[in-house]
Scaffold this active site. Structure first.
Site, PDB file in Angstrom:
ATOM      1  N   HIS A 180       0.873  -1.171   0.000  1.00  0.00           N
ATOM      2  CA  HIS A 180       0.000   0.000   0.000  1.00  0.00           C
ATOM      3  C   HIS A 180       0.916   1.228   0.000  1.00  0.00           C
ATOM      4  CE1 HIS A 180      -2.461  -2.922   2.372  1.00  0.00           C
ATOM      5  NE2 HIS A 180      -3.495  -2.350   1.825  1.00  0.00           N
ATOM      6  N   ASP A 201       2.155   1.997   3.492  1.00  0.00           N
ATOM      7  CA  ASP A 201       3.092   1.070   4.173  1.00  0.00           C
ATOM      8  C   ASP A 201       4.512   1.481   3.859  1.00  0.00           C
ATOM      9  OD1 ASP A 201       0.795  -0.587   4.143  1.00  0.00           O
ATOM     10  OD2 ASP A 201       1.568  -1.732   2.434  1.00  0.00           O
TER      11      ASP A 201
HETATM   12  C1  XUL Z   1      -7.500  -6.519   4.596  1.00  0.00           C
HETATM   13  C2  XUL Z   1      -6.787  -6.952   3.387  1.00  0.00           C
HETATM   14  C3  XUL Z   1      -5.939  -5.917   2.725  1.00  0.00           C
HETATM   15  C4  XUL Z   1      -5.887  -6.024   1.239  1.00  0.00           C
HETATM   16  C5  XUL Z   1      -5.144  -4.898   0.576  1.00  0.00           C
HETATM   17  O1  XUL Z   1      -8.268  -7.487   5.171  1.00  0.00           O
HETATM   18  O2  XUL Z   1      -6.863  -8.096   2.991  1.00  0.00           O
HETATM   19  O3  XUL Z   1      -4.671  -5.996   3.259  1.00  0.00           O
HETATM   20  O4  XUL Z   1      -5.304  -7.217   0.836  1.00  0.00           O
HETATM   21  O5  XUL Z   1      -5.645  -3.666   0.911  1.00  0.00           O
END
Ligand code: XUL
Ligand code: CO
Length: 437
Positions: free
Chosen positions: A102, A105
């Protein structure tokens, strides 16, 4: 990085099925050929930045326990870039080719949009250099539209248009970063795209806004020439009470309703499937039947507590169920197995990063072996084909082609009399599956 973060760890290698070294694979033999492809190419493992590098291993009752001696605990870009070096050392030593991230992150959020963008750009530059050096690749990127306070009532579904703009700003830049890093895909997980209570929610407006955000992203993708695959990741609840992307079927309906289906596939996560009250196989099959199975977040939950605990997928039977679906679809194209999984709070030492990934990789490799033996044997597939064979006869064809009326079928039923029913043989077939475990 001038000094190594894991000086005592050498590159993890296959040691044989009876190997007794904790830091070695027992099932994952990357270059071994199975059904015409190497294990590495079948499994396309990815490690995720958010859990591997950024999860402090806190829970609602206690602080984080994760030991990260390389991290000075500040929100500085310098600290963020140092973490990148540690992550790539980890990827090389664990022998994982792909990663996912992300925006938030990898880089700290700044005091305003422009500062956040500058922070991200600096870290992306560091990542780009590490990717070149190490040959690692980006499976997918995404924008974190759920952590910041401004997204408390949703991002793409916020009642406030100003918040929607912030979400759009983040998606724009995360998409550009993913493009710059040669990402094979981009994920939308609607963490806050749902409601706590319908008493204060205009669901029709919210779903329409979310569809607008996705259309804007499709437009921007074409504008910048990004060729990667877009995915939606279904999840029914947590953090919200109800999320609009509840499960695979709900996502497919949403994508069809808003003319988005041609632009998206699904990223299916085991723990989310379970939260939705489905098996992983159900969610994978639903996606596959719509031609929309794209990628997998490989993890598992704990059946007894019903939370999104993101455990590493250490169960080879689950691995076999998943890999049977992947083989049936003819393998991944842009997708892969992303370990959206975190160590337990008790597994707080840096070395546990290796143990957890090794256990997950071995279980999925074991699953691949089982699945390919089942496929080669063909017995389970043949049973299903045989079970529906009457639909391939003249009567079945007339029904499916639409040339028989209800009246015609009434006459057929009168002619047939009571049908001769075959057994479904569920337990026998479960026994056949187990033969290959
Ligand atoms: C949350 C989840 C996230 C997604 C990406 O449950 O799975 O980490 O994979 O945003
Ligand atoms: Co996920």
């Amino acid at each position: 990085m001038t000094t190594e973060a894991f000086p005592d760890v050498r590159k993890i290698a296959y040691q044989g099925i009876d190997g007794d070294q904790p830091l070695g694979f027992r099932r994952y033999e990357p270059e071994r050929m199975i059904a015409g492809k190497s294990m590495r190419d079948h499994l396309r493992f990815a490690s995720c930045y958010w859990h591997t590098m950024r999860n402090p291993l806190a829970d609602p009752f206690g602080v984080g326990t994760s030991q990260t001696p390389w991290d000075d605990g500040t929100q500085s870009v310098e600290n963020a870039c140092r973490r990148v070096g540690v992550f790539f050392e980890f990827l090389e030593k664990i022998d994982i080719d792909f990663f996912c991230f992300h925006d938030r992150d990898i880089a700290p959020e700044g005091a305003n949009v422009a500062e956040s963008e500058r922070n991200l750009e600096a870290v992306v530059e560091t990542i780009e250099a590490e990717m070149k050096k190490s040959g690692r690749r980006l499976l997918w990127g995404t924008a974190c539209l759920f952590t910041h306070q401004r997204y408390a009532s949703g991002a793409g579904t916020s009642p406030l248009v100003d918040v929607f703009c912030h979400a759009a700003a983040q998606v724009k830049v995360a998409l550009e970063a993913t493009h710059r890093l040669g990402g094979e895909g981009y994920v939308f997980w609607g963490g806050r795209e749902g409601y706590g209570s319908i008493i204060n929610t205009d669901m029709k407006r919210e779903r329409r806004s979310l569809a607008r955000l996705l259309h804007l992203a499709v437009d921007h993708k074409h504008r910048i020439g990004f060729k990667g695959q877009f995915y939606i990741e279904p999840k029914p609840k947590e953090p919200t009470t109800h999320q609009y992307d509840s499960d695979a079927a709900t996502c497919l309906n949403f994508l069809r309703e808003f003319d988005l289906l041609e632009h998206f596939k699904l990223n299916i996560e085991t723990n989310h499937a379970w939260l939705a009250g489905h098996t992983m196989e159900h969610e994978l099959q639903t996606s596959m039947d719509a031609g929309a199975l794209g990628s997998i977040d490989a993890n598992m939950g704990v059946w007894t507590n019903g939370w999104d605990t993101d455990n590493f997928p250490t169960d080879p039977i689950l691995g076999a169920q998943i890999m049977r679906c992947v083989l049936k679809m003819g393998g991944f194209t842009t997708g892969g197995l992303n370990f959206d999984a975190k160590r337990r709070r008790e597994s707080f030492q840096p070395i546990d990063m290796f143990h957890s990934h090794i256990a997950g990789m071995d279980a999925m490799a074991h699953g691949l072996e089982i699945a390919s033996k089942i496929q080669e044997d063909g017995g389970l597939d043949a049973f299903i084909q045989d079970r529906y064979a009457s639909w391939d006869g003249p009567l079945g064809k007339r029904i499916l082609e639409g040339t028989a009326t209800l009246g015609d079928l009434r006459d057929e039923a009168a002619r047939i009399g009571e049908p001769d029913l075959p057994s479904g043989r569920q337990e026998m077939l479960e026994g056949v599956f187990n033969r290959f475990v």
